[in-house]
Structure formats: structure tokens, C-alpha cells
Scaffold this motif. Structure first.
Motif, PDB file in Angstrom:
ATOM      1  N   SER A  56      14.908   6.226   6.886  1.00 57.17           N
ATOM      2  CA  SER A  56      14.793   7.363   7.808  1.00 57.17           C
ATOM      3  C   SER A  56      16.127   7.694   8.482  1.00 57.17           C
ATOM      4  CB  SER A  56      13.720   7.077   8.860  1.00 57.17           C
ATOM      5  OG  SER A  56      14.125   6.011   9.695  1.00 57.17           O
ATOM      6  N   ASP A  57      17.162   6.940   8.157  1.00 64.14           N
ATOM      7  CA  ASP A  57      18.471   7.115   8.794  1.00 64.14           C
ATOM      8  C   ASP A  57      19.487   7.664   7.788  1.00 64.14           C
ATOM      9  OD1 ASP A  57      20.263   5.805  11.296  1.00 64.14           O
ATOM     10  OD2 ASP A  57      21.298   5.978   9.379  1.00 64.14           O
ATOM     11  N   ASN A  58      19.984   8.841   8.070  1.00 63.77           N
ATOM     12  CA  ASN A  58      20.890   9.532   7.144  1.00 63.77           C
ATOM     13  C   ASN A  58      22.098   8.676   6.752  1.00 63.77           C
ATOM     14  OD1 ASN A  58      21.939  11.747   5.650  1.00 63.77           O
ATOM     15  ND2 ASN A  58      23.214  12.308   7.393  1.00 63.77           N
ATOM     16  N   ASN A  59      22.773   8.109   7.739  1.00 67.04           N
ATOM     17  CA  ASN A  59      23.981   7.327   7.427  1.00 67.04           C
ATOM     18  C   ASN A  59      23.658   6.085   6.611  1.00 67.04           C
ATOM     19  OD1 ASN A  59      25.535   9.141   8.797  1.00 67.04           O
ATOM     20  ND2 ASN A  59      25.536   7.977  10.712  1.00 67.04           N
ATOM     21  N   SER A  60      22.552   5.455   6.961  1.00 62.06           N
ATOM     22  CA  SER A  60      22.152   4.241   6.252  1.00 62.06           C
ATOM     23  C   SER A  60      21.887   4.553   4.774  1.00 62.06           C
ATOM     24  CB  SER A  60      20.892   3.662   6.922  1.00 62.06           C
ATOM     25  OG  SER A  60      20.418   2.546   6.227  1.00 62.06           O
ATOM     26  N   VAL A  61      21.175   5.652   4.507  1.00 60.85           N
ATOM     27  CA  VAL A  61      20.850   6.007   3.116  1.00 60.85           C
ATOM     28  C   VAL A  61      22.122   6.436   2.373  1.00 60.85           C
ATOM     29  CG1 VAL A  61      19.503   7.520   1.608  1.00 60.85           C
ATOM     30  CG2 VAL A  61      18.483   6.648   3.720  1.00 60.85           C
ATOM     31  N   ALA A  62      22.932   7.273   3.010  1.00 59.76           N
ATOM     32  CA  ALA A  62      24.161   7.747   2.357  1.00 59.76           C
ATOM     33  C   ALA A  62      25.052   6.566   1.971  1.00 59.76           C
ATOM     34  CB  ALA A  62      24.909   8.702   3.290  1.00 59.76           C
ATOM     35  N   ASP A  63      25.250   5.644   2.912  1.00 60.07           N
ATOM     36  CA  ASP A  63      26.127   4.482   2.648  1.00 60.07           C
ATOM     37  C   ASP A  63      25.534   3.592   1.556  1.00 60.07           C
ATOM     38  OD1 ASP A  63      27.687   5.454   4.645  1.00 60.07           O
ATOM     39  OD2 ASP A  63      27.154   3.923   6.135  1.00 60.07           O
ATOM     40  N   THR A  64      24.225   3.387   1.609  1.00 60.70           N
ATOM     41  CA  THR A  64      23.582   2.491   0.643  1.00 60.70           C
ATOM     42  C   THR A  64      23.664   3.052  -0.771  1.00 60.70           C
ATOM     43  OG1 THR A  64      22.052   1.726   2.345  1.00 60.70           O
ATOM     44  CG2 THR A  64      21.417   1.316   0.061  1.00 60.70           C
ATOM     45  N   ILE A  65      23.361   4.332  -0.917  1.00 64.59           N
ATOM     46  CA  ILE A  65      23.385   4.928  -2.269  1.00 64.59           C
ATOM     47  C   ILE A  65      24.814   4.929  -2.811  1.00 64.59           C
ATOM     48  CG2 ILE A  65      22.905   6.998  -3.644  1.00 64.59           C
ATOM     49  CD1 ILE A  65      20.381   5.447  -2.589  1.00 64.59           C
ATOM     50  N   ALA A  66      25.784   5.235  -1.929  1.00 68.33           N
ATOM     51  CA  ALA A  66      27.189   5.219  -2.370  1.00 68.33           C
ATOM     52  C   ALA A  66      27.580   3.812  -2.818  1.00 68.33           C
ATOM     53  CB  ALA A  66      28.096   5.688  -1.224  1.00 68.33           C
ATOM     54  N   GLU A  67      27.123   2.798  -2.087  1.00 65.78           N
ATOM     55  CA  GLU A  67      27.453   1.412  -2.443  1.00 65.78           C
ATOM     56  C   GLU A  67      26.822   1.022  -3.791  1.00 65.78           C
ATOM     57  OE1 GLU A  67      26.641  -1.483   0.622  1.00 65.78           O
ATOM     58  OE2 GLU A  67      27.020  -3.150  -0.772  1.00 65.78           O
ATOM     59  N   VAL A  68      25.576   1.420  -3.978  1.00 71.37           N
ATOM     60  CA  VAL A  68      24.889   1.102  -5.241  1.00 71.37           C
ATOM     61  C   VAL A  68      25.631   1.751  -6.405  1.00 71.37           C
ATOM     62  CG1 VAL A  68      22.770   1.451  -6.589  1.00 71.37           C
ATOM     63  CG2 VAL A  68      22.609   0.843  -4.165  1.00 71.37           C
ATOM     64  N   HIS A  69      25.990   3.017  -6.220  1.00 65.87           N
ATOM     65  CA  HIS A  69      26.673   3.749  -7.296  1.00 65.87           C
ATOM     66  C   HIS A  69      28.021   3.112  -7.596  1.00 65.87           C
ATOM     67  CE1 HIS A  69      28.273   7.753  -9.021  1.00 65.87           C
ATOM     68  NE2 HIS A  69      27.584   7.109  -9.934  1.00 65.87           N
ATOM     69  N   CYS A  70      28.743   2.745  -6.534  1.00 67.83           N
ATOM     70  CA  CYS A  70      30.067   2.132  -6.700  1.00 67.83           C
ATOM     71  C   CYS A  70      29.959   0.776  -7.416  1.00 67.83           C
ATOM     72  CB  CYS A  70      30.687   1.990  -5.310  1.00 67.83           C
ATOM     73  SG  CYS A  70      32.309   1.294  -5.342  1.00 67.83           S
ATOM     74  N   ARG A  71      28.978  -0.029  -7.003  1.00 68.98           N
ATOM     75  CA  ARG A  71      28.844  -1.383  -7.573  1.00 68.98           C
ATOM     76  C   ARG A  71      28.267  -1.382  -8.977  1.00 68.98           C
ATOM     77  NH1 ARG A  71      26.580  -4.961  -2.525  1.00 68.98           N
ATOM     78  NH2 ARG A  71      25.779  -6.304  -4.157  1.00 68.98           N
ATOM     79  N   LEU A  72      27.307  -0.495  -9.248  1.00 70.57           N
ATOM     80  CA  LEU A  72      26.563  -0.587 -10.515  1.00 70.57           C
ATOM     81  C   LEU A  72      26.867   0.558 -11.487  1.00 70.57           C
ATOM     82  CD1 LEU A  72      23.229  -1.821  -8.919  1.00 70.57           C
ATOM     83  CD2 LEU A  72      24.930  -3.191 -10.120  1.00 70.57           C
ATOM     84  N   GLY A  73      27.501   1.620 -10.997  1.00 70.51           N
ATOM     85  CA  GLY A  73      28.000   2.657 -11.896  1.00 70.51           C
ATOM     86  C   GLY A  73      27.035   3.762 -12.246  1.00 70.51           C
ATOM     87  N   HIS A  74      25.751   3.516 -12.135  1.00 72.05           N
ATOM     88  CA  HIS A  74      24.758   4.555 -12.430  1.00 72.05           C
ATOM     89  C   HIS A  74      23.448   4.244 -11.727  1.00 72.05           C
ATOM     90  CE1 HIS A  74      22.931   1.986 -15.742  1.00 72.05           C
ATOM     91  NE2 HIS A  74      24.109   1.432 -15.562  1.00 72.05           N
ATOM     92  N   ILE A  75      22.604   5.257 -11.605  1.00 75.81           N
ATOM     93  CA  ILE A  75      21.270   5.072 -11.012  1.00 75.81           C
ATOM     94  C   ILE A  75      20.284   5.787 -11.932  1.00 75.81           C
ATOM     95  CG2 ILE A  75      19.760   5.589  -9.049  1.00 75.81           C
ATOM     96  CD1 ILE A  75      22.324   5.502  -7.261  1.00 75.81           C
ATOM     97  N   ASP A  76      19.401   5.012 -12.549  1.00 71.31           N
ATOM     98  CA  ASP A  76      18.490   5.588 -13.544  1.00 71.31           C
ATOM     99  C   ASP A  76      17.127   5.957 -12.976  1.00 71.31           C
ATOM    100  OD1 ASP A  76      20.204   5.146 -16.004  1.00 71.31           O
ATOM    101  OD2 ASP A  76      20.176   3.161 -15.092  1.00 71.31           O
ATOM    102  N   VAL A  77      16.649   5.142 -12.041  1.00 68.13           N
ATOM    103  CA  VAL A  77      15.307   5.382 -11.483  1.00 68.13           C
ATOM    104  C   VAL A  77      15.351   5.218  -9.966  1.00 68.13           C
ATOM    105  CG1 VAL A  77      12.910   4.545 -11.397  1.00 68.13           C
ATOM    106  CG2 VAL A  77      14.152   4.539 -13.582  1.00 68.13           C
ATOM    107  N   LEU A  78      14.703   6.150  -9.290  1.00 72.19           N
ATOM    108  CA  LEU A  78      14.490   6.026  -7.839  1.00 72.19           C
ATOM    109  C   LEU A  78      12.986   5.950  -7.612  1.00 72.19           C
ATOM    110  CD1 LEU A  78      15.274   6.193  -4.821  1.00 72.19           C
ATOM    111  CD2 LEU A  78      15.238   8.698  -5.056  1.00 72.19           C
ATOM    112  N   HIS A  79      12.547   4.823  -7.082  1.00 69.44           N
ATOM    113  CA  HIS A  79      11.120   4.611  -6.808  1.00 69.44           C
ATOM    114  C   HIS A  79      10.950   4.608  -5.296  1.00 69.44           C
ATOM    115  CE1 HIS A  79       7.159   2.424  -7.710  1.00 69.44           C
ATOM    116  NE2 HIS A  79       7.297   2.290  -6.398  1.00 69.44           N
TER     117      HIS A  79
END
Ligand SMILES: NC(=O)c1ccc[n+]([C@@H]2O[C@H](COP(=O)([O-])OP(=O)(O)OC[C@H]3O[C@@H](n4cnc5c(N)ncnc54)[C@H](O)[C@@H]3O)[C@@H](O)[C@H]2O)c1
Length: 268
Positions: free
Chosen positions: A70-93
Motif C-alpha cells: 500500500s506504500d508507493n515508495n516501498s513498492v517502487a523500490d522493491t520492484i526496481a530491486e527485483v528487476h536489478c537483481r534478477l533481470g526480468h519479471i515473468d509473473v506477478l501474483h
């Protein structure tokens, strides 16, 4: 070889709000069993650690991150970190969902806002930051968890929860249609009564263990197939919609409820 080999699958609310197996927790474990690199997100560090421990003890891979959907900054930072670390995002559940009981008069404005921010805005924010990544990839799948409470009154006042779950249906359709030509599919699941801490934990405050057993048995009996759902049954339905086997399915609503909404029994 698993169905999700080399795929990065994000699950929000991958912990559980009490003892036992929750829907998000089961989903995280199931995707990992199918070969996914699971990204488990939750606000509860202990619950998150428990899910990660189960996945790792089975020899599967997981990245656990604290994130408040529910927190914009928390979600933005988390998704950016996932993308940076893993390179792609195939599924969002999108699993997170807060259940608060109360009708329109007694419900406070604060609780209404909290439910909407968690259940609806939470999905908006994860999609806001994941969709550009999926669009750049030219592919991706989103599964949103609603409820049969989106389409039926279930006998207990829960105006904010019911409304939030109904909003998720149109939210999913809108995404599915906007992104249909961009290789991104979005579908929604409407679970019925699943045997999880979400519905079991609240009983502990007002009922003895014997009373709880009676209530649980009544819940089993009101379902046409004779039992509440196991969270892994929901996880498997979600994994199908997220998989390439569902390549022609987008904008659809899948009811997973043991036949509940097909009955004409009032006030279930
Ligand atoms: N159990 C049922 O009978 C049933 C029926 C229909 C739909 N559902 C839906 O299933 C979903 C959840 O099921 P569950 O079993 O995983 O629930 P749960 O309550 O056990 O777990 C939810 C998890 O989400 C986390 N969470 C809560 N707020 C968060 C936030 N702001 N950001 C990140 N994480 C947060 C909690 O810490 C918890 O670990 C919900 O969307 C619910 O509406 C459940």
C-alpha cells in the motif's frame, strides 16, 4: 523440468497471518516447486522467513523482501530491486488482501481506507511498476486474487472487503484489455472458502477450541463438494493462469470455490 523453470514470479503477501498454510504462502511454495525463482513479498518479517524456510528446505529458490504494497515508495523500490537483481519479471501474483468485518454504518472511515489501500491500491501499485518491465520484455502474466465476495453477499457484513474485491474484477479486465497486444495477460481468481489463517484466526478471540471445530465443520458442510478449499488448490489454479498453458486466456475470472456460488442457499 518445471512449468516455471527460469521464470521470476513475484507473490505479494507470501507469508500468512497466523498458524498454518495461507493462500499467498501456498502460492509461493507451489511456484517454487514448479521451478520458479520465487520472489516473496510481505510486511511481516517472521511470516516471510517461515515461507522462505519451507521453500529452501525443499531445495528451491526464493528471494524474500519486506514490502508494504500500500506504500508507493516501498513498492517502487522493491520492484526496481527485483528487476536489478534478477533481470526480468515473468509473473506477478497479487495475493494481499485484508478482511475487515463491518457494515456501512459501523465501519470507520479509517478501516475503509485501510482496506481499499491494501486490497485495491496495493494491486494498482504493483502493476504500476511491474507493467513497464513486462512491456519492455514483450511478455508477462498477472494473476490477481479477488473473492466470491466480489459477486455474492456472504451473510456477514464486510462492506469494504466486498467492495474492494469487486473493484479487482474490473481492474483486472482493464489491464487485460490495455495490454492484450503487448504480450501481457491478466486474469483474476475468485476463491470461495479456503481453509487458511485469514478466516480461522479471527475465531480464536471469541470461541473455545470445541466451538471452533463446530464452526469449521459447518463451513465444510456448506460447500457443495463437502469441504473448504486447500490453499494449494488455489495455488494450482493460479499457476495455470500464470503459465504458458493459459496463453489464450486473458481478462477472465476463474471461480475456485467447490461449487459455492452455483448454489441457491441463502446466507452462506
Ligand atoms: N481464505 C479465504 O477463505 C479466502 C477467500 C477468498 C479470498 N481470499 C483472498 O486470499 C488472499 C489472502 O489469502 P492469505 O491466506 O494469503 O491471507 P493471510 O491473511 O494469511 O496472508 C496475507 C499476508 O499478507 C501480508 N500483508 C498484509 N498486508 C500487507 C501489505 N500491505 N503489504 C504486504 N503484505 C501484506 C500479511 O502479513 C500476510 O502474511 C486475500 O486476497 C483474500 O482476500 C481468501
Amino acid at each position: 523440468m518445471g512449468q516455471f523453470d527460469k521464470k521470476v514470479v513475484i507473490i505479494t503477501g507470501a507469508g500468512a497471518s497466523g498458524e498454518g498454510m495461507g493462500n499467498g504462502k501456498a502460492a509461493a511454495i507451489h511456484y517454487a516447486r514448479q521451478g520458479a525463482h520465487t520472489v516473496a513479498l510481505d510486511i511481516d518479517e517472521v511470516a516471510l522467513a517461515d515461507t522462505a524456510q519451507i521453500i529452501e528446505s525443499e531445495g528451491n529458490s526464493v528471494t524474500s523482501l519486506l514490502c508494504d504494497v500500500s506504500d508507493n515508495n516501498s513498492v517502487a523500490d522493491t520492484i526496481a530491486e527485483v528487476h536489478c537483481r534478477l533481470g526480468h519479471i515473468d509473473v506477478l501474483h497479487n495475493n494481499v488482501g485484508l478482511l475487515e468485518l463491518d457494515g456501512p454504518v459501523s465501519l470507520t472511515e479509517e478501516v475503509w481506507d485501510k482496506v481499499m489501500e491494501t486490497n485495491v491500491k496495493g494491486m494498482f501499485l504493483t502493476c504500476k511498476y511491474v507493467l513497464p518491465i513486462m512491456e519492455a520484455q514483450g511478455k508477462g502474466a498477472i494473476v490477481n486474487i479477488s473473492s466470491v465476495a466480489a459477486i455474492r453477499y456472504w451473510g456477514t457484513p464486510a462492506i469494504a472487503y466486498d467492495t474492494s474485491k469487486a473493484a479487482i474484477l474490473q481492474f483486472t479486465r482493464s489491464i487485460a484489455l490495455e495490454y492484450a497486444r503487448k504480450g501481457i495477460r491478466a486474469n483474476v481468481i475468485l476463491p470461495g472458502v479456503m481453509d487458511t489463517p485469514l478466516i480461522n484466526e479471527p475465531l480464536k478471540a471469541d470461541h473455545s477450541p470445541a466451538e471452533i471445530e463446530t464452526i469449521r465443520e459447518e463451513r465444510h458442510q456448506m460447500i457443495p463438494i463437502g469441504r473448504m478449499g486447500d490453499p494449494f488448490e488455489l495455488a494450482k489454479a493460479a499457476a495455470f493462469l500464470a503459465s504458458d498453458d493459459a496463453s489464450y486466456i486473458t481478462g477472465s475470472e476463474l471461480v475456485v470455490d467447490g461449487g459455492l456460488v452455483s448454489t441457491c442457499i441463502p446466507n452462506w
